[in-house]
Enzyme design. Structure first.
Site, PDB file in Angstrom:
ATOM      1  N   GLU A  33     -45.893 -23.604  24.539  1.00 17.69           N
ATOM      2  CA  GLU A  33     -47.322 -23.506  24.859  1.00 17.69           C
ATOM      3  C   GLU A  33     -48.018 -23.545  23.501  1.00 17.69           C
ATOM      4  O   GLU A  33     -47.976 -22.563  22.759  1.00 17.69           O
ATOM      5  CB  GLU A  33     -47.566 -22.211  25.633  1.00 17.69           C
ATOM      6  CG  GLU A  33     -48.818 -22.263  26.472  1.00 17.69           C
ATOM      7  CD  GLU A  33     -50.027 -21.825  25.691  1.00 17.69           C
ATOM      8  OE1 GLU A  33     -50.696 -22.698  25.102  1.00 17.69           O
ATOM      9  OE2 GLU A  33     -50.283 -20.623  25.653  1.00 17.69           O
TER      10      GLU A  33
ATOM     11  N   CYS B  61     -55.673 -20.338  22.278  1.00 19.23           N
ATOM     12  CA  CYS B  61     -55.116 -21.694  22.399  1.00 19.23           C
ATOM     13  C   CYS B  61     -55.975 -22.525  23.338  1.00 19.23           C
ATOM     14  O   CYS B  61     -56.165 -23.713  23.121  1.00 19.23           O
ATOM     15  CB  CYS B  61     -53.669 -21.643  22.869  1.00 19.23           C
ATOM     16  SG  CYS B  61     -53.432 -20.633  24.316  1.00 19.23           S
TER      17      CYS B  61
ATOM     18  N   GLU C 295     -57.211 -28.373  15.640  1.00 21.97           N
ATOM     19  CA  GLU C 295     -57.425 -27.004  16.102  1.00 21.97           C
ATOM     20  C   GLU C 295     -57.857 -26.142  14.908  1.00 21.97           C
ATOM     21  O   GLU C 295     -57.159 -26.098  13.898  1.00 21.97           O
ATOM     22  CB  GLU C 295     -56.128 -26.457  16.704  1.00 21.97           C
ATOM     23  CG  GLU C 295     -56.292 -25.066  17.284  1.00 21.97           C
ATOM     24  CD  GLU C 295     -55.016 -24.542  17.963  1.00 21.97           C
ATOM     25  OE1 GLU C 295     -53.975 -24.502  17.291  1.00 21.97           O
ATOM     26  OE2 GLU C 295     -55.093 -24.189  19.151  1.00 21.97           O
TER      27      GLU C 295
ATOM     28  N   LYS D 248     -39.486 -11.484  20.250  1.00 22.46           N
ATOM     29  CA  LYS D 248     -39.842 -11.463  18.827  1.00 22.46           C
ATOM     30  C   LYS D 248     -41.353 -11.590  18.753  1.00 22.46           C
ATOM     31  O   LYS D 248     -41.908 -12.681  18.819  1.00 22.46           O
ATOM     32  CB  LYS D 248     -39.143 -12.629  18.103  1.00 22.46           C
ATOM     33  CG  LYS D 248     -38.855 -12.383  16.637  1.00 22.46           C
ATOM     34  CD  LYS D 248     -40.074 -12.173  15.774  1.00 22.46           C
ATOM     35  CE  LYS D 248     -40.851 -13.436  15.518  1.00 22.46           C
ATOM     36  NZ  LYS D 248     -42.129 -13.173  14.790  1.00 22.46           N
TER      37      LYS D 248
END
Ligand code: NAI
Ligand code: MG
Length: 498
Positions: free
Chosen positions: A267, A301, A401, A192
């Site tokens: 992750e 990331c 973040e 997906k």
């Protein structure tokens, strides 16, 4: 069709589209419309224009895909030898290289990233298939000594149907690093991709068929996280989920999979420190920092989003960084700028709001700090390369973040304080260390909490080096030989033979 990069770029510049891009799901080896008839638009982040439409799936499409991947587990695929699985992956690597131009242009348009970065990602995907092509026939079990009356041994078996939820920042990289080991292990997969970037996943699914993969071993269903992602990760026939994305969504995915006792490799986010000590090679450090935070406009990331610099080196390094940041040329990805747009207008607003709030708190924004556009068209979702100096450890700019081109600078008095600042967030994905002192470098590598540490070259490594996070950045490791263990379950057999 002329599939060179210049021809594809010219086609897009003249017509606003690229011919022949996939527009349906890939289920059971066939291009398949959504059961509901739903469609979504691909939007070019470099100018805000829609350039393509594709099928948007939901639980019905996921159901067909998972059933099909489940059936494919026991067919031709389970009879293929490990070496035969490797040969298919090797052909996939070759085909990816042959068709790299088309993949790179599609990736650049879908994500917004500069074409040269998309080319690097596609080359990396080919290398990833090549790496895992070599592993299937080398994953050996063990025998366990129980004495002359017994024989005991272990076998690695594929975990079964795997689900792959892919983010929009590195679509082909993230997919290849999870699908290649899954296939090497003998699993089947339902993919997906992110709703913002479905193209290269659909293209890769089709390429794998041409590489010799039996139909149904990989199914690809596009659509949103809520409509297509959630039914995939909660499907009882899915036995492992590989998830890359935000920590918030990752927690939802772990919760959904838990109901079926399905394993998840999350992750997730990061706020990774890049430590520069005063004895470092400052040219190398400045280069490393620029790539760590401005590559892909900081939407990484593992971005080095916090510079932790020793006080004696602070002013000199800041001068070098500000000059370099101001010299970066922004522009539409296909023009190969130094930095492209961010992926969506919603994401741009989120970045801008975080920096505006920092300004309101009185933080020192030494360069950047505003939204921007492509200077040629005055369109697109750009944010200026931004550096914020002297950020306190507990400020949101040092803790959260941002996922954009925003570097937070933190000053340490010495290596000890640098370690403590480096470890001061809830995340622990990667860390960078720049110093000429070999012993200090390894002492820091030992004491900074991270899944991967880069010394004197941020992002050093590649597909063969394991990668993944600790704490709120996730758990489990992708890439390398360890990345393949995720897709295997260990069976032990003990027999009485006397
Ligand atoms: P997200 O984590 O929600 O999306 C990542 C993937 O998960 C996409 O394919 C999405 O469709 C899917 N997804 C969403 N909800 C799901 C659900 N309930 N079940 C299964 N799959 C689901 O990230 P999003 O919304 O695109 O971005 C939000 C923020 O997350 C970004 O602003 C960025 O800060 C961060 N992010 C971090 C990434 C990383 O690699 N650390 C990657 C992408 C986003
Ligand atoms: Mg989301």
């Amino acid at each position: 069709m002329n599939n060179t990069v210049p021809a594809l770029v010219a086609q897009y510049q003249q017509t606003g589209r690229i011919e022949g891009l996939p527009d349906r799901h890939l289920i059971a080896g066939n291009w398949t419309p959504s059961a509901s008839g739903g469609i979504m638009e691909s939007v070019d982040p470099g100018n805000g224009n829609a350039f393509h439409q594709f099928a948007a799936g939901d639980a019905d499409d996921i159901e067909r895909a998972v059933e099909n991947s489940h059936a494919a587990l026991s067919g031709e695929w389970s009879a293929a030898s490990p070496a035969a699985r490797g040969a298919i992956l090797a052909r996939a690597a070759d085909l990816t290289r042959q068709e790299a131009a088309r993949f790179a242009v599609a990736e650049s348009l879908d994500s917004g990233k500069p074409l040269q970065e998309a080319e690097g990602d596609v080359a990396g995907a080919a290398r990833c298939f090549e790496y895992y092509a070599g592993l299937p026939d080398k994953f050996e079990g063990r025998t366990i000594p129980l004495g002359p009356d017994y024989l005991a041994y272990t076998n690695w078996e594929p975990v079964g149907v795997t689900g792959h939820i892919i983010p929009w920042n590195y679509p082909i990289s993230t997919l290849s690093r999870s699908i290649a080991p899954a296939l090497a292990a003998g699993c089947t997969a339902v993919v997906k991709p992110a709703e913002q970037t479905p193209l290269t996943a659909l293209m890769l699914g089709e390429l794998l068929l041409r590489a010799g993969l039996p139909a149904g071993v990989v199914n690809v269903v596009a659509g949103t996280g809520i409509d297509a992602g959630a039914p995939l990760v909660s499907h009882p026939l899915v036995r492992h989920v590989s998830f890359t994305g935000s920590t918030t969504t990752g927690i939802e995915v772990i919760r959904a999979a838990a109901r079926n006792v399905t394993s998840v490799l999350p992750e997730l986010g990061g706020k990774s420190p890049l430590v520069v000590l005063a004895d470092a090679d400052m040219e190398a450090a400045a280069d490393g920092i620029m790539g760590a935070i401005f590559e892909n406009a900081g939407q990484i990331c593992s971005a080095g989003s916090r510079l932790v610099v020793e006080r004696r080196a602070h002013s000199g390094l800041m001068e070098a960084l500000v000059a370099r940041a101001r010299a970066l040329k922004l522009g539409h990805g296909l023009r190969r700028p130094d930095m492209g747009p961010v992926n969506s207008s919603a994401h741009l607003s989120k970045i801008a709001a975080m920096v505006d709030a920092a300004r309101d708190r009185g933080l020192e924004i030494v360069t950047g700090g505003s939204v921007s556009t492509d200077p040629e068209t005055e369109k697109g979702w750009f944010y200026q390369p931004t550096i914020i100096d002297n950020v306190p450890v507990d400020d949101p700019i040092a803790q959260e973040e941002i996922f954009g081109p925003v570097l937070a600078v933190q000053i340490a008095d010495d290596a000890e304080e640098a370690i403590s600042i480096a470890n001061s967030t809830k995340y622990a994905l990667v860390a960078g260390i720049y110093t000429r002192d070999f012993a200090t470098a390894h002492r820091l590598a030992q004491r900074i909490d991270a899944g991967q540490v880069f010394i004197n070259e941020y992002f050093a490594g590649g597909i063969s080096v394991p990668f993944g996070g600790n704490r709120m950045s996730g758990f489990g490791r992708e890439k390398g030989i360890d990345g393949m263990r995720t897709y295997l379950k260990l069976k032990s057999v003990a027999a009485r033979i006397s």
